[in-house]
Design a protein around this motif. Structure first.
Motif, PDB file in Angstrom:
ATOM      1  N   TRP A   4       0.885  -1.258  -0.130  1.00  0.00           N
ATOM      2  CA  TRP A   4      -0.056   0.169  -0.115  1.00  0.00           C
ATOM      3  C   TRP A   4       0.787   1.375  -0.036  1.00  0.00           C
ATOM      4  O   TRP A   4       0.440   2.412  -0.681  1.00  0.00           O
ATOM      5  N   LEU A   5       1.960   0.998   0.743  1.00  0.00           N
ATOM      6  CA  LEU A   5       2.885   2.310   0.768  1.00  0.00           C
ATOM      7  C   LEU A   5       3.576   2.553  -0.801  1.00  0.00           C
ATOM      8  O   LEU A   5       3.509   3.613  -1.184  1.00  0.00           O
ATOM      9  N   GLY A   6       3.568   1.416  -1.589  1.00  0.00           N
ATOM     10  CA  GLY A   6       4.288   1.460  -2.849  1.00  0.00           C
ATOM     11  C   GLY A   6       3.251   2.078  -3.729  1.00  0.00           C
ATOM     12  O   GLY A   6       3.538   3.026  -4.556  1.00  0.00           O
ATOM     13  N   LEU A   7       1.899   1.674  -3.541  1.00  0.00           N
ATOM     14  CA  LEU A   7       0.764   2.401  -4.300  1.00  0.00           C
ATOM     15  C   LEU A   7       0.589   3.837  -4.363  1.00  0.00           C
ATOM     16  O   LEU A   7       0.714   4.612  -5.136  1.00  0.00           O
ATOM     17  N   LEU A   8       0.945   4.282  -2.898  1.00  0.00           N
ATOM     18  CA  LEU A   8       0.459   5.651  -2.669  1.00  0.00           C
ATOM     19  C   LEU A   8       1.925   6.482  -2.986  1.00  0.00           C
ATOM     20  O   LEU A   8       1.694   7.467  -3.648  1.00  0.00           O
ATOM     21  N   ARG A   9       2.914   5.985  -3.005  1.00  0.00           N
ATOM     22  CA  ARG A   9       4.280   6.643  -3.463  1.00  0.00           C
ATOM     23  C   ARG A   9       4.083   6.562  -5.020  1.00  0.00           C
ATOM     24  O   ARG A   9       4.366   7.724  -5.514  1.00  0.00           O
ATOM     25  N   SER A  10       3.634   5.575  -5.742  1.00  0.00           N
ATOM     26  CA  SER A  10       3.296   5.756  -7.182  1.00  0.00           C
ATOM     27  C   SER A  10       2.533   6.952  -7.682  1.00  0.00           C
ATOM     28  O   SER A  10       2.330   7.502  -8.645  1.00  0.00           O
ATOM     29  N   LEU A  11       1.297   7.073  -6.723  1.00  0.00           N
ATOM     30  CA  LEU A  11       0.386   7.931  -6.964  1.00  0.00           C
ATOM     31  C   LEU A  11       0.865   9.173  -6.799  1.00  0.00           C
ATOM     32  O   LEU A  11       0.496  10.213  -7.594  1.00  0.00           O
ATOM     33  N   VAL A  12       1.983   9.519  -5.820  1.00  0.00           N
ATOM     34  CA  VAL A  12       2.476  10.852  -5.480  1.00  0.00           C
ATOM     35  C   VAL A  12       3.188  11.434  -6.872  1.00  0.00           C
ATOM     36  O   VAL A  12       3.332  12.313  -7.091  1.00  0.00           O
ATOM     37  N   ILE A  13       4.062  10.235  -7.183  1.00  0.00           N
ATOM     38  CA  ILE A  13       4.933  10.641  -8.131  1.00  0.00           C
ATOM     39  C   ILE A  13       4.169  10.850  -9.784  1.00  0.00           C
ATOM     40  O   ILE A  13       4.637  11.519 -10.330  1.00  0.00           O
ATOM     41  N   TYR A  14       3.310   9.827 -10.073  1.00  0.00           N
ATOM     42  CA  TYR A  14       2.893   9.825 -11.290  1.00  0.00           C
ATOM     43  C   TYR A  14       1.571  10.283 -11.429  1.00  0.00           C
ATOM     44  O   TYR A  14       1.062  10.854 -12.621  1.00  0.00           O
ATOM     45  N   HIS A  15       0.671  10.380 -10.596  1.00  0.00           N
ATOM     46  CA  HIS A  15      -0.787  10.481 -10.708  1.00  0.00           C
ATOM     47  C   HIS A  15      -1.035  12.001 -10.112  1.00  0.00           C
ATOM     48  O   HIS A  15      -1.714  12.017  -9.037  1.00  0.00           O
ATOM     49  N   ASN A  16      -0.342  12.883 -11.007  1.00  0.00           N
ATOM     50  CA  ASN A  16      -0.680  14.157 -10.257  1.00  0.00           C
ATOM     51  C   ASN A  16      -1.162  15.042 -11.376  1.00  0.00           C
ATOM     52  O   ASN A  16      -0.796  14.876 -12.639  1.00  0.00           O
ATOM     53  N   PRO A  17      -1.951  16.202 -11.311  1.00  0.00           N
ATOM     54  CA  PRO A  17      -2.453  17.058 -12.432  1.00  0.00           C
ATOM     55  C   PRO A  17      -1.532  17.670 -13.353  1.00  0.00           C
ATOM     56  O   PRO A  17      -1.813  17.627 -14.546  1.00  0.00           O
ATOM     57  N   ALA A  18      -0.253  17.973 -12.829  1.00  0.00           N
ATOM     58  CA  ALA A  18       0.445  18.498 -13.862  1.00  0.00           C
ATOM     59  C   ALA A  18       1.143  17.542 -14.701  1.00  0.00           C
ATOM     60  O   ALA A  18       1.363  17.776 -15.851  1.00  0.00           O
ATOM     61  N   THR A  19       1.510  16.222 -14.382  1.00  0.00           N
ATOM     62  CA  THR A  19       1.790  15.177 -15.248  1.00  0.00           C
ATOM     63  C   THR A  19       0.782  14.656 -16.105  1.00  0.00           C
ATOM     64  O   THR A  19       1.036  14.471 -17.299  1.00  0.00           O
ATOM     65  N   LEU A  20      -0.442  14.697 -15.759  1.00  0.00           N
ATOM     66  CA  LEU A  20      -1.504  14.252 -16.553  1.00  0.00           C
ATOM     67  C   LEU A  20      -1.594  15.347 -17.700  1.00  0.00           C
ATOM     68  O   LEU A  20      -1.847  15.053 -18.764  1.00  0.00           O
ATOM     69  N   ARG A  21      -1.605  16.576 -17.135  1.00  0.00           N
ATOM     70  CA  ARG A  21      -1.612  17.705 -18.354  1.00  0.00           C
ATOM     71  C   ARG A  21      -0.733  17.571 -19.301  1.00  0.00           C
ATOM     72  O   ARG A  21      -0.899  17.892 -20.557  1.00  0.00           O
ATOM     73  N   ALA A  22       0.460  17.368 -18.889  1.00  0.00           N
ATOM     74  CA  ALA A  22       1.718  17.234 -19.928  1.00  0.00           C
ATOM     75  C   ALA A  22       1.402  16.009 -20.892  1.00  0.00           C
ATOM     76  O   ALA A  22       1.653  16.425 -22.109  1.00  0.00           O
ATOM     77  N   TRP A  23       1.160  15.063 -20.398  1.00  0.00           N
ATOM     78  CA  TRP A  23       1.011  13.712 -21.325  1.00  0.00           C
ATOM     79  C   TRP A  23      -0.207  14.078 -22.377  1.00  0.00           C
ATOM     80  O   TRP A  23      -0.195  13.556 -23.414  1.00  0.00           O
ATOM     81  N   ARG A  24      -1.265  14.732 -21.609  1.00  0.00           N
ATOM     82  CA  ARG A  24      -2.407  14.961 -22.600  1.00  0.00           C
ATOM     83  C   ARG A  24      -2.041  15.907 -23.732  1.00  0.00           C
ATOM     84  O   ARG A  24      -2.151  15.567 -24.981  1.00  0.00           O
ATOM     85  N   ARG A  25      -1.074  17.030 -23.533  1.00  0.00           N
ATOM     86  CA  ARG A  25      -0.600  17.807 -24.572  1.00  0.00           C
ATOM     87  C   ARG A  25       0.112  17.039 -25.718  1.00  0.00           C
ATOM     88  O   ARG A  25       0.221  17.178 -26.786  1.00  0.00           O
ATOM     89  N   PHE A  26       0.986  16.116 -24.794  1.00  0.00           N
ATOM     90  CA  PHE A  26       1.926  15.319 -25.895  1.00  0.00           C
ATOM     91  C   PHE A  26       1.269  14.648 -26.618  1.00  0.00           C
ATOM     92  O   PHE A  26       1.587  14.339 -27.837  1.00  0.00           O
TER      93      PHE A  26
END
Length: 243
Positions: A4-26
């Protein structure tokens, strides 16, 4: 608590609004509405969501049980989730799982054996195994249709995934790891055997091409060989020259 800590860590690193916006633009720049996209190693679904946001018909592939459960609960209903690994043949296999660093869980035993001595991996421990079902890209394509784009991020197992693909598709991206450039060389060889591909890297999570043009495999190999071992990983994009 480890998984569960690993899942939370991944969410913090990858599942954030700035990252999602960047990949949508790409992805808006390289995909068209209705394109079939296969996300191999979907993890927390950042790329799958971005592809879907620009109109892609997305198949998300994720073998880790905890992450597949998270995706089943949170992905938009029109994204197809396949809880399996991909490889050269249909089979069952044991995946080495890192509970605290689940992004580096892998079916590639050579990668796991060597990674502990590589820069950036000294703190990683593969502390358990998960039995996973393995299918092939060819089988997915026969079920869901020919994709315009396949993204592969499977921690050193990219070559085996591509071994389960018998014909070229328009665009493929594969993770590269500067510490394991030999694996990336073998992947480039496999892609060139499939078709006349040109290449362009995306460093880290920058969601932008490194080069202003697409270059041949020799240029991609030279670029990889020039990277320091502690450079960030990224995605090497390959597209058919005819496209």
């Amino acid at each position: 608590m480890g998984p569960w800590l690993g899942l939370l860590r991944s969410l913090v690193i990858y599942h954030n609004p700035a990252t999602l916006r960047a990949w949508r633009r790409f992805y808006r720049g390289i995909l068209q509405p209705g394109d079939i996209c296969i996300d191999v190693g979907a993890h927390v679904g950042t790329r799958a969501r971005a592809m879907r946001a620009v109109g892609g018909q997305v198949v998300a592939v994720e073998p880790q049980a905890l992450f597949a459960s998270y995706l089943r609960l949170t992905l938009p209903r029109d994204i197809v989730l396949v809880e399996a690994a991909l490889g050269a043949d249909q089979a069952m296999a044991d995946m080495a799982v890192s509970s605290l660093h689940p992004t580096v869980s892998s079916l590639q035993t050579a990668f796991v054996d060597q990674a502990g001595d590589a820069p950036g991996f000294a703190h990683v421990r593969w502390d358990r195994q998960q039995r996973v079902s393995v299918t092939t890209l060819d089988q997915l394509i026969s079920t869901h249709g020919t994709p315009r784009y396949i993204k592969i991020d499977v921690e050193g197992y990219e070559l085996e995934v591509l071994s389960g693909l018998s014909r070229p598709v328009e665009m493929i991206s594969v993770e590269y790891l500067p510490e394991f450039r030999g694996l990336s060389h073998a992947v480039i060889d496999r892609l060139e055997a499939l078709g006349p591909y040109q290449f362009n890297p995306v460093a880290g999570e920058r969601a932008g091409f490194t080069w202003p043009d697409w270059r041949n495999g020799a240029s991609a190999r030279e670029w990889l060989d020039g990277l320091p071992a502690d450079a960030p990983s990224g995605d090497l994009f390959a597209r058919l020259a005819s496209s």
